[in-house]
Design an enzyme around this catalytic site. Structure first.
Site: not given
Length: 458
Positions: A89, A165, A189
């Site tokens: 990420k 996310s 997330s």
């Protein structure tokens, strides 16, 4: 006669398998059996990426074939993750790379001088870092939209979102562009995109995996963990990230005592989510699980605090205060609006939300006595259609609230929490089933989750 399959062909076919047949154990078996090498797997990945330009463009911020080939020369194939491709990420520091948190605001930042501890631990375990993945800007949404760096398609319906996310990370696993992904979870997330994409997302207890070197959203809540195809995959990755022994998983069905927390987390469910959840419950009961429905004061208390505004918005607003003041035009307007909404929260209001936290955590541990896990739908809704959210701020805010509602309760409680994929018969989209246990019970939760996973099957 057809020519014999080459290792490159075998690797290509392996990448094309559905996620449940691309578990970390399957990767290791393929390497050990000589089906193909990490180099074969990488070349097959590079070729696969060429066939998915739209997914690469929206799921990855960086995917550099030459860099990957160079990285492969530096891995130790004898380690536990030797040669297995893991995506990262965009909020994690990787030595020599800029950490942008998928925001133009940080585009001119200096490159990281060291790996985040979680990234360093993956490297030491032999993982091949495949690239930085897109995310909600600054991780500040459970939906995964990003107008500047891309919103990846849902693997089951390209018109729908992946959730956030950790949006690009989930897409990278679901579309066969990574074996697993390293992500974060402040309010859901990891678990939300796992639920929307038919994957497994594990939010560990906060202190088990170091959060240093990850761009913060709300430090009181930020957690680091994986999205992967299965519970076993998540357990292997958590073992590496937490530097703890691999939990001894036993997937043989055995009776579990599960609790369904009655109350607000079962409200406003999409019909498909409600029906799918009840079908999963019926299957577990038929296979010997004892499932009780009862109120949990700790769950209700955490939900009430989150509905008052929780900890995320004031902490994020404080972190972004100076940056937002001079660079608001560079922010996604929806993210800027949420951050601006936290500027006027008083210290008294924030502390009134924070101070009860430890008591609610202890209460949750007390109420969990005698139960193996709390069971709930991960997300109240199916993944929304992207077009419905992009140009309608009210629709975005409602969808974001419902996406985060169930998961964020267990962030406030700092519970170990995992989302398992469940595919209702005849349904086009999966749902997520969330299992949670008190703070520190990560290994036990993974053990019980492997049993539930086996009972529900594929």
């Amino acid at each position: 006669m057809s020519s014999p399959e080459t290792p490159q062909d075998a690797a290509t076919a392996f990448w094309a398998r559905p996620p449940r047949r691309r578990r970390l154990a399957d990767w290791q078996a393929a390497f050990d059996d000589g089906d193909f090498t990490p180099a074969d797997a990488l070349e097959a990945l590079i070729e696969r990426a060429k066939t998915m330009p739209d997914v690469i463009a929206t799921a990855f911020i960086e995917f550099d074939a030459d860099k990957l080939r160079d990285r492969l020369t530096r891995i130790d194939p004898n380690e536990s993750l030797g040669g297995i491709p893991i995506s990262i990420k965009d909020l994690f520091d990787v030595h020599g790379e800029v950490t942008q948190a998928a925001s133009r605001v940080l585009g001119n930042s200096a490159s990281a001088t060291a790996d985040a501890p979680s990234v360093a631990r993956l490297r030491r375990a032999g993982a091949l870092l495949t690239g930085r993945t897109t995310m909600s800007e600054f991780a500040f949404s459970g939906l995964g939209l990003n107008q500047n760096f891309g919103t990846p398609p849902n693997p089951f319906d390209a018109e729908r979102i992946t959730g956030g996310s950790t949006s690009g990370g989930a897409a990278s696993v679901a579309f066969g562009l990574a074996a697993a992904t390293l992500g974060s979870d402040t309010g859901g997330s990891l678990r939300i995109p796992a639920a929307f994409c038919g994957l497994t997302g594990f939010k560990p207890s906060q202190q088990t995996v170091p959060g240093e070197g990850a761009y913060p959203l709300a430090p009181s809540l930020d957690c680091v963990g994986p999205i992967a195809p299965s519970v076993d995959c998540c357990a292997r990755l958590w073992s590496v990230l937490a530097e703890r022994p691999m939990p001894p998983l036993d997937a043989r069905p055995r009776p579990l005592r599960l609790a369904i927390a009655e109350g607000g987390l079962l409200s406003e469910l999409d019909d498909a989510v409600r029906d799918g959840f009840e079908a999963a419950v019926a299957t577990l009961e038929a296979r010997g699980c004892c499932i009780e429905r009862l109120p949990f004061a700790a769950v209700d208390g955490a939900l009430a605090i989150n509905q008052q505004g929780g900890l995320v918005v004031p902490e994020a607003a404080a972190l972004h205060r100076e940056q937002l003041a001079h660079a608001e035009a560079e922010y996604d307007p929806l993210i800027a609006e949420r951050l601006n909404g936290g500027r006027d929260i008083s210290a008294a209001d924030y502390l009134q939300r924070l101070w009860p936290r430890a008591n609610w955590q202890r209460r949750f541990e007390h109420e969990m006595a005698g139960f193996d896990a709390v069971l709930l739908p991960t997300v109240a809704t199916l993944p929304p259609r992207r077009a419905e959210l992009e140009n309608d701020a009210a629709a975005f805010q409602r969808a974001n609230r419902l996406a985060l509602r169930n998961t964020s309760v267990f962030n406030y409680l700092d519970a170990a929490s995992i989302s398992l994929p469940y595919f209702p018969v005849g349904a086009d989209l999966p749902i997520g089933l969330m299992l949670s246990r008190p703070q520190g019970d990560d290994a036990v939760l993974l053990q019980h989750a492997s049993v539930v996973e086996a009972m529900l099957g594929d």
